[in-house]
Scaffold this motif. Structure first.
Motif, PDB file in Angstrom:
ATOM      1  N   SER A  47      40.732  34.742  44.329  1.00 53.55           N
ATOM      2  CA  SER A  47      41.608  35.690  43.625  1.00 53.55           C
ATOM      3  C   SER A  47      41.118  37.121  43.797  1.00 53.55           C
ATOM      4  O   SER A  47      41.919  38.051  43.969  1.00 53.55           O
ATOM      5  N   LEU A  48      39.799  37.318  43.776  1.00 56.42           N
ATOM      6  CA  LEU A  48      39.260  38.665  43.989  1.00 56.42           C
ATOM      7  C   LEU A  48      39.599  39.160  45.394  1.00 56.42           C
ATOM      8  O   LEU A  48      39.937  40.331  45.588  1.00 56.42           O
ATOM      9  N   ALA A  49      39.511  38.272  46.388  1.00 54.69           N
ATOM     10  CA  ALA A  49      39.855  38.659  47.756  1.00 54.69           C
ATOM     11  C   ALA A  49      41.332  39.034  47.851  1.00 54.69           C
ATOM     12  O   ALA A  49      41.703  39.981  48.554  1.00 54.69           O
ATOM     13  N   ALA A  50      42.182  38.283  47.135  1.00 57.87           N
ATOM     14  CA  ALA A  50      43.617  38.598  47.135  1.00 57.87           C
ATOM     15  C   ALA A  50      43.873  39.955  46.486  1.00 57.87           C
ATOM     16  O   ALA A  50      44.707  40.744  46.961  1.00 57.87           O
ATOM     17  N   LEU A  51      43.166  40.254  45.392  1.00 61.74           N
ATOM     18  CA  LEU A  51      43.306  41.564  44.749  1.00 61.74           C
ATOM     19  C   LEU A  51      42.867  42.676  45.693  1.00 61.74           C
ATOM     20  O   LEU A  51      43.511  43.724  45.783  1.00 61.74           O
ATOM     21  N   ALA A  52      41.755  42.448  46.405  1.00 61.43           N
ATOM     22  CA  ALA A  52      41.264  43.455  47.338  1.00 61.43           C
ATOM     23  C   ALA A  52      42.275  43.719  48.447  1.00 61.43           C
ATOM     24  O   ALA A  52      42.521  44.876  48.823  1.00 61.43           O
ATOM     25  N   ARG A  53      42.869  42.644  48.990  1.00 58.06           N
ATOM     26  CA  ARG A  53      43.884  42.820  50.043  1.00 58.06           C
ATOM     27  C   ARG A  53      45.061  43.641  49.519  1.00 58.06           C
ATOM     28  O   ARG A  53      45.568  44.528  50.214  1.00 58.06           O
ATOM     29  N   ALA A  54      45.491  43.326  48.325  1.00 57.96           N
ATOM     30  CA  ALA A  54      46.632  44.041  47.752  1.00 57.96           C
ATOM     31  C   ALA A  54      46.298  45.512  47.495  1.00 57.96           C
ATOM     32  O   ALA A  54      47.168  46.378  47.599  1.00 57.96           O
ATOM     33  N   LEU A  55      45.040  45.812  47.177  1.00 58.58           N
ATOM     34  CA  LEU A  55      44.610  47.183  46.899  1.00 58.58           C
ATOM     35  C   LEU A  55      44.185  47.923  48.164  1.00 58.58           C
ATOM     36  O   LEU A  55      43.883  49.124  48.120  1.00 58.58           O
ATOM     37  N   GLY A  56      44.122  47.193  49.295  1.00 59.81           N
ATOM     38  CA  GLY A  56      43.766  47.831  50.559  1.00 59.81           C
ATOM     39  C   GLY A  56      42.311  48.201  50.679  1.00 59.81           C
ATOM     40  O   GLY A  56      41.959  49.179  51.354  1.00 59.81           O
ATOM     41  N   VAL A  57      41.427  47.423  50.040  1.00 56.20           N
ATOM     42  CA  VAL A  57      39.983  47.685  50.111  1.00 56.20           C
ATOM     43  C   VAL A  57      39.256  46.400  50.485  1.00 56.20           C
ATOM     44  O   VAL A  57      39.839  45.313  50.454  1.00 56.20           O
ATOM     45  N   SER A  58      37.980  46.523  50.841  1.00 56.90           N
ATOM     46  CA  SER A  58      37.168  45.333  51.069  1.00 56.90           C
ATOM     47  C   SER A  58      36.847  44.683  49.726  1.00 56.90           C
ATOM     48  O   SER A  58      36.821  45.354  48.688  1.00 56.90           O
ATOM     49  N   THR A  59      36.602  43.393  49.742  1.00 59.02           N
ATOM     50  CA  THR A  59      36.237  42.692  48.507  1.00 59.02           C
ATOM     51  C   THR A  59      34.954  43.266  47.930  1.00 59.02           C
ATOM     52  O   THR A  59      34.797  43.379  46.707  1.00 59.02           O
ATOM     53  N   SER A  60      34.021  43.654  48.800  1.00 63.28           N
ATOM     54  CA  SER A  60      32.754  44.229  48.346  1.00 63.28           C
ATOM     55  C   SER A  60      32.969  45.490  47.527  1.00 63.28           C
ATOM     56  O   SER A  60      32.155  45.810  46.655  1.00 63.28           O
ATOM     57  N   ALA A  61      34.062  46.215  47.784  1.00 69.55           N
ATOM     58  CA  ALA A  61      34.321  47.451  47.053  1.00 69.55           C
ATOM     59  C   ALA A  61      34.606  47.203  45.580  1.00 69.55           C
ATOM     60  O   ALA A  61      34.518  48.132  44.760  1.00 69.55           O
TER      61      ALA A  61
END
Length: 413
Positions: A47-61
Motif C-alpha cells: 500500500s505504501l508503494a501504491a501511495l508513492a506511485r500515486a504521489l510520483g515519488v520513490s517509496t523511500s521518500a
C-alpha cells in the motif's frame, strides 16, 4: 506506522494538490487505507508503494527517521532469549584486552565445511531450530581455526569461516534478526574479499541485498546490487552456471528493490538482465557451495511475477503463475524452483486469489504450503497478510481450515 511517515504522506498529498479521496482513487486503495496512513496506523508495504506511485515519488521518500518503539512483543522477547547462545558466539563481548568469549576448539577444516553443508541442508528443509543449534559450534570452531593456523592453511580456514558466517547471516535474515545478520554477512564478505574469493563475496552481497530489502532500505539494495553485478559481469560464452547464477540473482535483488521503490523503469531493465542470465543457462542451477541459492529461467520468471504482485496486478499474477517458464512442461525441462522461491511464488498466487474475491482458491494455496512448508510459512509476513485479508473480507462463516490457518499463523480473527 511512524508519525513521521504519516506526516510525510500528508505533506506530499497536499503538495500534489490531492484530497484523501483523490489520492485513494489514484493509488487504487480504499479511503480508509489513506486515512490510516495519515493517522500513523499500520499500512502494508504494498500500500505504501501504491501511495508513492500515486504521489510520483520513490517509496523511500515516504520514510522518516524516528526513535523506535520501546515496547517489544512477546515474540520479540522469546527470540531475544532463544538467540542468546548464537549471539555470544557471533558477537562476543569485547573489553580492553580480549573478547570475553568461550574459547572454541580449532576444528578440522573438512569438518567445518561439512558442518556448513549440513546446516545449509537443514535450512533448505526449513528446520530452523536445528540450524540455530548447529551455528554456535561452527562459529567458534572456525574462529579458533583461523587463529591457530598460519600461511596457506589459515587462508583456507578464513574461507571456511566465511562460509559459516554466510550461513549464519542467511539464517538470521530469515528469522528477522537483522542487526546480527548484518554483522555476519559483512564479516563474511570481508573474509571472502581478503582471500580473493570474488564469487563467494558476491554471494554474500546477494544475501546483504536481501537483508537491506527486508529493512526497507531500497536505495541501498538497488545500488549495491547493480554495482556488484557490474563488477562481476560474466562473459556469456565462457561463464560457469554458478557465476551466471550469482550475477542473475544480483539483478533480481535490484529489480525487487526498484519495484518496491517506485522505480519501475529500473526494475524492468534489471528483470531483462536477470532473464538474460537465466536464458544463458540450461536450467535451474543449485550447486552449493559454489552458489548458495537457486537460479535459472524458472526463478527469473517467478520473480517477475512477484513484481506484478507488488504493484497490485492480481490478474497478471494469475495469468502468468502457471504459464511460460512456470508451466508444468517448462518446469520438467528446466527444473523446479527452490522450496523457498516456490513458497513465495504460491503466496503471491494466494494473495491474488484473495484480492479478486476467490477465498477458497487462496486458502487452497495456503493449506498446501502448510502441508509442505509449515514452519517456513510462520515466518512469512505475506502469509499473515493474506490470512488477515480473508478474515476481513469473508462475509460467510469461516471454515475449519480458515480458523486452523489463522491459529497457525497467529492472526487474530
Amino acid at each position: 506506522m511512524s508519525t513521521g511517515l504519516a506526516d510525510n504522506v500528508r505533506k506530499l498529498r497536499r503538495t500534489a494538490g490531492l484530497s484523501q479521496e483523490a489520492l485513494a482513487d489514484e493509488a487504487a486503495l480504499s479511503l480508509s487505507t489513506v486515512r490510516k496512513a495519515e493517522q500513523g496506523g499500520h499500512v502494508s508495504m504494498e500500500s505504501l508503494a501504491a501511495l508513492a506511485r500515486a504521489l510520483g515519488v520513490s517509496t523511500s521518500a515516504l520514510f522518516a527517521t524516528e526513535a523506535p518503539q520501546s515496547v517489544l512483543s512477546p515474540q520479540d522477547e522469546a527470540n531475544r532469549r532463544n538467540m542468546a547462545e548464537l549471539r555470544r558466539a557471533l558477537m562476543p563481548a569485547v573489553g580492553l584486552s580480549a573478547p570475553l568469549s568461550e574459547p572454541g576448539e580449532a576444528g578440522e577444516l573438512s569438518g567445518i565445511r561439512q558442518g556448513v553443508q549440513d546446516g545449509h541442508a537443514l535450512y533448505q528443509a526449513d528446520r530452523y531450530t536445528s540450524v540455530a543449534r548447529k551455528l554456535p559450534g561452527l562459529l567458534r570452531s572456525s574462529e579458533a581455526a583461523v587463529t591457530a593456523l598460519e600461511g596457506e592453511e589459515q587462508q583456507h580456514a578464513m574461507i571456511a569461516r566465511a562460509h559459516a558466517l554466510l550461513l549464519t547471516g542467511k539464517y538470521l535474515t530469515q528469522v528477522r534478526q537483522y542487526d546480527a545478520a548484518y554483522f555476519a554477512l559483512v564479516e563474511a564478505i570481508r573474509l571472502a574479499r581478503e582471500t580473493g574469493q570474488t564469487q563467494l563475496a558476491a554471494t554474500g552481497v546477494v544475501g546483504l541485498c536481501w537483508l537491506l530489502l527486508r529493512q526497507d532500505r531500497f536505495d541501498e539494495a538497488e545500488q549495491l546490487g547493480a554495482q556488484t553485478a557490474t563488477e562481476i559481469e560474466p562473459r556469456m560464452s565462457e561463464a560457469s552456471p554458478a557465476r551466471l547464477a550469482v550475477w542473475g540473482e544480483l539483478w533480481l535483488r535490484v529489480s525487487a528493490a526498484a519495484v518496491r521503490n517506485n522505480r519501475l523503469d529500473v526494475a524492468q531493465e534489471a528483470r531483462r538482465m536477470a532473464r538474460t542470465a537465466g536464458g544463458a543457462m540450461d536450467g535451474e542451477h543449485l550447486d552449493f557451495p559454489s552458489h548458495w541459492g537457486a537460479f535459472g529461467p524458472v526463478t527469473a520468471e517467478a520473480k517477475a511475477v512477484e513484481d506484478l504482485a507488488l504493484v497490485g496486478d492480481a490478474r497478471g499474477v494469475l495469468r502468468r503463475a502457471d504459464d511460460g517458464p512456470l508451466s508444468g512442461k517448462a518446469v520438467r525441462n528446466y527444473g523446479k524452483l527452490s522450496p523457498n522461491n516456490w513458497g513465495r511464488h504460491r503466496l503471491d498466487v494466494a494473495h491474488a486469489h484473495i484480492a479478486l474475491g476467490s477465498h477458497q482458491d487462496g486458502m487452497d494455496e495456503l493449506m498446501q504450503l502448510r502441508r509442505t512448508s509449515g514452519e517456513w510459512l510462520t515466518h512469512q509476513p505475506m502469509a499473515r497478510r493474506v490470512m488477515a485479508d480473508v478474515l476481513k473480507t469473508r462475509k460467510r462463516t469461516l471454515t475449519k481450515d480458515m480458523r486452523s490457518m489463522a491459529a497457525h499463523l497467529g492472526v487474530a480473527g
